[in-house]
Scaffold this active site. Structure first.
Site, short mmCIF file in Angstrom:
data_model
loop_
_atom_site.label_atom_id
_atom_site.label_comp_id
_atom_site.label_asym_id
_atom_site.label_seq_id
_atom_site.Cartn_x
_atom_site.Cartn_y
_atom_site.Cartn_z
N HIS A 75 0.83 -1.21 0.00
CA HIS A 75 0.00 0.00 0.00
C HIS A 75 0.86 1.26 0.00
CE1 HIS A 75 -4.18 -1.51 1.50
NE2 HIS A 75 -3.68 -2.28 0.57
N TYR A 203 -9.09 5.18 8.26
CA TYR A 203 -9.23 5.39 9.70
C TYR A 203 -10.20 6.56 9.88
CZ TYR A 203 -4.87 2.69 10.38
OH TYR A 203 -3.91 1.72 10.41
N LYS A 299 1.00 -1.24 15.01
CA LYS A 299 2.40 -1.41 15.39
C LYS A 299 2.74 -2.69 16.16
CE LYS A 299 4.01 2.07 13.45
NZ LYS A 299 4.32 1.61 12.11
N TYR A 387 4.24 5.71 10.64
CA TYR A 387 3.38 4.62 10.13
C TYR A 387 4.21 3.59 9.35
CZ TYR A 387 -0.98 2.46 8.59
OH TYR A 387 -2.01 1.57 8.38
C1 PHB Z 1 -6.15 -4.91 10.61
O1 PHB Z 1 -6.25 -5.06 9.39
O2 PHB Z 1 -6.49 -5.80 11.40
C2 PHB Z 1 -5.62 -3.63 11.13
C3 PHB Z 1 -5.11 -2.69 10.25
C4 PHB Z 1 -4.64 -1.48 10.73
C5 PHB Z 1 -4.66 -1.23 12.08
C6 PHB Z 1 -5.13 -2.18 12.97
C7 PHB Z 1 -5.63 -3.38 12.49
O3 PHB Z 1 -4.21 -0.03 12.54
#
Ligand code: PHB
Ligand code: APR
Length: 394
Positions: A75, A203, A299, A387
């Site tokens: 990504h 998010y 993380k 990130y």
């Molecule tokens: C997940 O895909 O389970 C996932 C992805 C990003 C996050 C937390 C969980 O910050």
């Protein structure tokens, strides 16, 4: 009582323990892994799904990256939504790096298969697992299996047995300092056999609570909504979940949402936790045994992988060069990075969730954080840098 011997005895067959065992094997160092769960239970756990590129490189170097490159999704960025305002963090443009979306479950399955193929002894379903004599130069791990007590004598014990494990308990309370923050909510997660709503992760902060749109593949999606800790999965029918998610991500995203019957549904609490030091005598803690981050920064797994790389390097220096400097510095080196990652995970969690105790002031601060990121490339880059993963200073 039965006796076994190995160089490094690893408690816990999660990603931390398995990766350490693999790296040691590649360097000709023996290990035995002991886990209290069955192989089936370990392989059925649904966990996080974003790998920093440093983690991708580490898995490649360990020779366990084939399936990840076949099935994982690189990504370039992700979206932040705040009360229906959308801002894309172009991670690739801001940092030159990508992340890999790949389920921890798949990684664990591959690591277990590989370790067993290569003849590593993994003791599943062990009872009363206990590191003993860790202050001495002959530490042991004791456990019971089918009524028989066994002791594994070794040079070092690696405590990779997660937050609820036995390894951290083996450190006397006069030595161990813990730091903890428990968040007043949980994440309700749903796995569904449907294409993801977007090519990238979303998010979302909304007055009804946080939401996250993630994925496991082009045909399998993972979604989360913030929920009260008192809720149970029975409180959340699939329909209620989809309705709530749609409200939180806003009409544009909701319009593209492909819903369906959930194939997994669970609630996880959110916690920040650090144990210091990460070494006691010849016991070394790694991964969730030493620290927990709330999942908002993606993380947990990455931090576990970086501990393991640091521990592995230190063990190689010991066995190949008779140099113990890095073993002695293990805890200090890990904790420096751990606290930075704790900070980022806490920051992301604090910015994006609804906290029952927050007044108007804190809510305005959350919005101001978002506006600052939207308006400043420097702030966006700082977020993106964390990130994709801070550099491993080894
Ligand atoms: C997940 O895909 O389970 C996932 C992805 C990003 C996050 C937390 C969980 O910050
Ligand atoms: N004795 C032996 N094994 C134990 C014990 C015990 N007392 N307690 C727990 N275990 C085992 C668990 O059954 C599990 O298989 O230790 C393993 C720990 O694995 P994880 O919890 O996956 O921890 P870790 O390998 O450090 O991986 C960290 O997991 O929780 C996620 O977000 C986290 O992605 C991160 C990753």
């Amino acid at each position: 009582m039965k006796l076994k011997k190995t160089q490094v005895c690893i408690v816990g067959s999660g990603p931390s323990g398995l990766l350490l065992s693999q790296l040691l094997h590649n360097a000709g160092i023996s290990s035995i892994i002991v886990d209290r769960q069955s192989r089936e239970r370990i392989q059925a756990r649904v966990r996080a799904g974003v790998l920093e590129w440093g983690s991708v490189d580490a898995l490649d170097e360990a020779g366990v990256g084939r399936r990840m490159h076949r099935d994982g999704l690189p990504h370039d960025g992700f979206d932040l939504i705040f009360d229906d305002d959308l801002h894309r963090i172009d991670v690739k443009a801001l940092t030159g790096k990508q992340v890999m979306v790949y389920g921890q479950t798949e990684l664990t399955i591959e690591l277990i298969a590989r370790r067993l193929e290569q003849g590593c002894e993994i003791i599943f379903s062990a009872q009363d697992v206990q590191p003993i004599d860790v202050e001495s130069d002959r530490p042991k791990v004791r456990y019971t299996k089918i009524g028989e007590m066994v002791e594994i004598e070794c040079d070092y014990v690696a405590g990779c047995d997660g937050f609820h494990g036995a390894a951290r308990q083996a450190i006397p309370s006069r030595v161990l300092k813990t730091f903890e923050r428990i968040y007043p909510f949980g994440w309700l997660g749903v796995l569904v056999e449907q294409p993801p709503v977007s090519d990238e992760l979303i998010y979302a902060s909304h007055e009804r609570g946080f939401a996250l749109c993630s994925m496991r593949s082009q045909t399998r999606s993972r979604y989360y909504v913030q929920c009260p800790l008192s809720d149970t999965v029975e409180d959340w029918s699939d329909q209620r979940f989809w309705d709530e998610l749609a409200l939180r991500v806003g009409a544009d995203v909701a319009g593209k949402l492909r819903t369906g019957d959930s194939i997994e549904k669970s609630i996880a609490p959110l916690r920040s936790f650090v144990a210091e030091p990460m070494r006691y005598g010849n016991l070394f803690l790694a991964g969730d045994a030493a620290h927990i981050v709330p999942p908002t920064g993606a993380k947990g797994l990455n931090l576990a992988i970086s501990d393991i790389r640091i521990l592995w390097r230190a063990l190689i220096e010991h066995y190949k060069k008779a140099n113990d400097t890095w073993l002695d510095r293990y805890s200090e080196i890990c904790l420096k990075r751990v606290w930075k990652v704790e900070r980022f995970s806490w920051f992301m969690s604090t910015m994006l969730h609804q906290f029952p105790e927050f007044s108007g002031f804190e809510k305005r601060m959350q919005r101001a954080e978002f506006d600052h990121i939207v308006g400043s490339e420097t702030a966006s880059r700082s977020l993106a840098e964390n990130y994709v993963g801070l550099p491993l200073e080894m």
